[in-house]
Design an enzyme around this catalytic site. Structure first.
Site, mmCIF file in Angstrom:
data_model
loop_
_atom_site.group_PDB
_atom_site.id
_atom_site.type_symbol
_atom_site.label_atom_id
_atom_site.label_comp_id
_atom_site.label_asym_id
_atom_site.label_seq_id
_atom_site.Cartn_x
_atom_site.Cartn_y
_atom_site.Cartn_z
ATOM 1 N N HIS A 133 76.344 56.117 16.244
ATOM 2 C CA HIS A 133 76.439 57.311 14.898
ATOM 3 C C HIS A 133 76.212 57.531 13.762
ATOM 4 O O HIS A 133 76.529 57.497 12.659
ATOM 5 C CB HIS A 133 74.513 57.528 14.774
ATOM 6 C CG HIS A 133 74.201 57.250 16.609
ATOM 7 N ND1 HIS A 133 73.759 57.999 17.916
ATOM 8 C CD2 HIS A 133 74.071 55.547 16.426
ATOM 9 C CE1 HIS A 133 73.092 57.020 18.459
ATOM 10 N NE2 HIS A 133 73.184 55.888 17.834
ATOM 11 N N CYS A 166 80.139 39.901 7.686
ATOM 12 C CA CYS A 166 79.734 41.261 6.806
ATOM 13 C C CYS A 166 80.740 41.810 7.755
ATOM 14 O O CYS A 166 80.363 41.174 9.409
ATOM 15 C CB CYS A 166 78.292 40.997 7.284
ATOM 16 S SG CYS A 166 77.575 42.557 7.507
#
Length: 761
Positions: free
Chosen positions: A364, A677
């Site tokens: 994260h 991406c």
């Protein structure tokens, strides 16, 4: 343990304190300590081994072994019984040491006449600094009381070692927290930053591990615990009408703070001679070790709660770090062992960089660092011990290096690099509104990746044409409970408002693998990256997926909506997920809600299997986005979390580029728009190759849009294609060298884009 043993324990600690307080060089102190321990315990040998480097233990002092072995005898981590204690971080109590598996005989020490051995790690809060060993000639098992006594002494030694008590006079100038230190970590996010350290949850320094008077120390402990309980009660009362989940965390702290067994263990440690602070820290270390061995992931996670509680209590006792409103240093660089997304977001975007002792490239923290376009270095062991808030620090995210308290030569060279990057950014700003059109007339659409509402202002400033990937999982990860549908709809609506009519591709919830929701029971899997994650969770738990799709539909409020499903491995998964979306659209219509004027439903191609899906998949998908980060690790069978293999395979490998070309060809056959991406899309030379392979859309972090656009506008894709074809025909493994040579002929040698690629490629 009886009163006699308690007195002996206090007596030993008292003698140690005198030895540590006395004058003399570090070696004299170590020698004095081994003598005191051996005489007090009535053993024939006491030896202290300290780490010379991360992998090597050295005999630094001994009573009973041959003196000439000191600073000569060394062993690797895990080698011999002493190395085993250091590696396992557990005591070893053997009545017959030579018979133990892994025993290593060291003739230079003369230890062959000693049968029994008791070794304990010299450690502080999980960081092993060395090993303390006692030995006797007779075969004997050391008692629980003796083991306890040696563990307490080892803890005191750890405190004093960290405080530099055993540094010789000549080494004192280079003491901990003063000398320049280079940490070699791993790139989590590229970039460079200069600033001052901001320690996350700084460790409390215990300067008085040995207590003067047990009664005084007990009174100090009880008073500090009482203040801690009052403060927790005050927080609960103040937040009684606030976030229920946050209140549950505080309630858990209060439950721990009122634990009688926790209090009793600390009181017993004080009775044996420890100070109140040392007793708290000893119980903290013991609890951490117990919970780390637990099989239940929930119990293991409680170690963080106990650490937090112990640190709060230590701050009550010492007064260190009690001013939570203390001013942050200028240009703060966050330094932490590890950090969750919620905690990181609390610091805000003023951070110039992040350095973590642990972490992973898919964590994260890495996702947020990429969104904020700030450098991140992970796996930098020992930095939280060495760094102090306010220390000067240089973060080189490109090479994974961190310079703490750098000398002027290093700092000046680093500033030159920052100045060159700033000059390049000015150049990129001038083409912000220009299209990424190559010299051969091909235009490549450049979009940005995002995951938070605060990322959206970058859309206008970086020159991106839209958001090619909006990571919706961050809204789930930063909360202590499942977000509600209405709350998500408001967030998604604000994202679309901020995009101001530009296309936003919302990726549905991508959890599992390295992204675990704090309120969702973790499933232990041998290989999470290949396990129950992303669309697999969505299809198995359709309630969550339907709720999120409803929120997206309502957020659109009649505007066009674009969504894509992650980690599709076969056609059926996309077909089923798409059917759920169409059902939710019909349901919203029946309920009278405004539905999007146009809906695009796409898929992320992250597994090689999907490239070979039936033609119907490519016809059904409104668009396809190649998820480069996952696709590359599965294509090369190289875990991107594993530093030994993740850089082994080049993105510009001929085989990988041929595979990308094949995907583009299949999409062209059905007229399906396709984009790339991922991190590699934001690396200019890689982006140039992808465009030469036929990709006409790329999505990347905002800071990469300028460099990629700059190189594309100065290149001819036909020439790049020719270079790739020639490298392929020549049997080259990668086209990187040939491409860099070609770029050099275009007078791009002084271009920061090209030079950075040479440095990192």
């Amino acid at each position: 343990m009886g009163q006699t043993q308690e007195t002996e324990s206090r007596k030993l600690l008292g003698r140690l304190r005198e030895a540590l307080a006395g004058s003399g060089a570090g070696q004299e102190r170590l020698d004095r300590i081994t003598t005191i321990i051996a005489e007090s315990m009535g053993v024939h040998v006491c030896s202290i081994y300290l780490f010379r480097d991360a992998e090597t233990l050295e005999l630094c002092a001994t009573y009973g072994l041959k003196a000439e072995a000191v600073h000569k005898t060394r062993m690797r981590l895990g080698e011999g019984l002493v190395g085993k204690v250091a590696r396992t971080r557990r005591p070893l109590n053997s009545a017959d040491a030579p018979a133990e598996p892994g025993f290593r005989y060291m003739p230079e020490t003369g230890e062959e006449i000693f049968a029994s051995l008791l070794g304990v790690p010299i450690q502080r809060l999980g960081q092993v600094l060395g090993v303390l060993v006692v030995q006797s000639k007779e075969k004997r098992q050391y008692s629980e009381d003796e083991l306890y006594g040696v563990e307490v002494v080892a803890m005191v030694l750890a405190e004093m070692t960290e405080l530099g008590a055993f540094l010789d006079e000549g080494a004192a100038l280079a003491a901990l927290h003063q000398r320049p230190v280079l940490f070699r970590g791993t790139t989590g996010q590229e970039g460079a930053a200069e600033g001052r350290v901001l320690l996350h949850d700084p460790r409390v320094v215990v300067t008085n591990p040995i207590g003067d008077d047990p009664e005084t120390e007990l009174e100090r402990l009880r008073a500090a615990v009482a203040r801690l309980r009052v403060s927790l009660d005050r927080v609960l009362d103040a937040g009684s009408s606030g976030d229920a989940e946050a209140m549950q965390v505080i309630e858990t702290f209060r439950m721990f703070a009122n634990s009688k067994s926790w209090m009793r263990r600390m009181e017993e440690d004080i009775a044996r001679g420890l100070s109140a602070e040392a007793a708290v820290e000893k119980e903290q270390s013991a609890a951490r070790a117990r919970l780390a061995r637990a099989s239940d992931p929930y119990l293991r996670a409680r170690g963080t709660d106990l650490d937090d509680l112990s640190n709060r209590l230590l701050r009550e006792l010492t007064g260190q770090g009690s001013d939570t409103g203390a001013e942050r240093p200028e240009n703060p660089v966050l330094v932490a062992r590890n950090i969750g997304p919620g905690e990181l977001l609390d610091y805000g975007r003023e951070l110039k960089g992040i350095v973590l002792e642990e972490g992973s490239v898919g964590s994260h923290a890495a996702i947020i660092a990429r969104a904020w376009a700030i450098p991140l270095v992970i796996n930098a062991p020992g930095i939280t011990t060495e760094a102090l808030t306010g220390d000067p620090i240089l973060v080189d995210g490109d090479n994974g290096n961190v310079h703490l308290r750098p000398d002027e030569t290093i700092a000046n060279a680093f500033r030159d690099k920052l100045a060159m990057q700033a000059k390049a950014q000015e150049r990129y700003a001038s083409i912000r509104r220009e299209p990424a059109t190559t010299l051969c007339g091909q235009t490549v659409g450049l979009a940005m990746n995002a995951g938070l509402l605060v990322d959206l202002p970058s859309l206008a400033s970086c020159g991106a044409e839209g958001v090619g990937l909006f990571r919706t999982e961050l809204q789930f990860l930063i909360r202590n409970k499942m977000p509600r549908r209405g709350e998500l709809a408001r967030i998604y609506g604000r994202v679309m408002d901020a995009a101001d009519g530009k296309r936003v591709v919302f990726r549905t919830l991508d959890i599992g693998s390295d992204k675990v929701l704090p309120y969702m029971k973790r499933t232990e899997e041998p290989n999470p990256a290949l396990g129950w994650r992303a669309i697999r969770v969505g299809l198995d738990k359709p309630g969550i997926m339907r709720m999120q799709l409803q929120a997206l539909i309502r957020a659109a409020n009649g505007r066009p909506l674009t969504i894509m499903f992650p980690f599709i491995a076969q056609f059926a998964e996309f077909r089923d997920a798409r059917a759920v979306m169409l059902e939710e659209l019909e349901r919203e219509k029946r309920m009278g809600h405004l539905t999007p004027e146009r809906v695009e439903i796409g898929a992320m191609l992250e597994t090689p299997s999907l490239a070979y899906a039936p033609r119907q998949f490519f016809e059904m998908a409104d668009f396809i986005s190649i998820g480069g980060n996952d696709l590359k690790q599965f294509f090369f069978a190289a875990d991107r979390e594993n530093e030994r293999v993740r850089r082994r395979y080049d993105t510009l490998n001929v085989s990988f580029l041929s595979f990308i070309e094949q995907i583009v060809r299949r999409c062209d056959e059905t007229g399906t728009p396709v984009s790339f991406c991922g991190e590699d899309a934001g690396r200019p030379v890689e982006a140039l190759c992808f465009a030469a392979m036929g990709l006409r859309a790329l999505s990347m972090r905002p800071a990469s849009v300028g460099p990629v656009k700059h190189l594309l506008r100065r290149s001819d894709l036909r020439e790049v294609r020719r270079v790739v074809e020639e490298a392929r025909a020549a049997g080259d493994q990668s086209v990187r060298l040939a491409l860099m040579q070609y770029l050099a002929t275009l007078d791009l040698s002084s271009d920061p884009v090209a030079s950075d690629q040479r440095a990192t490629g």
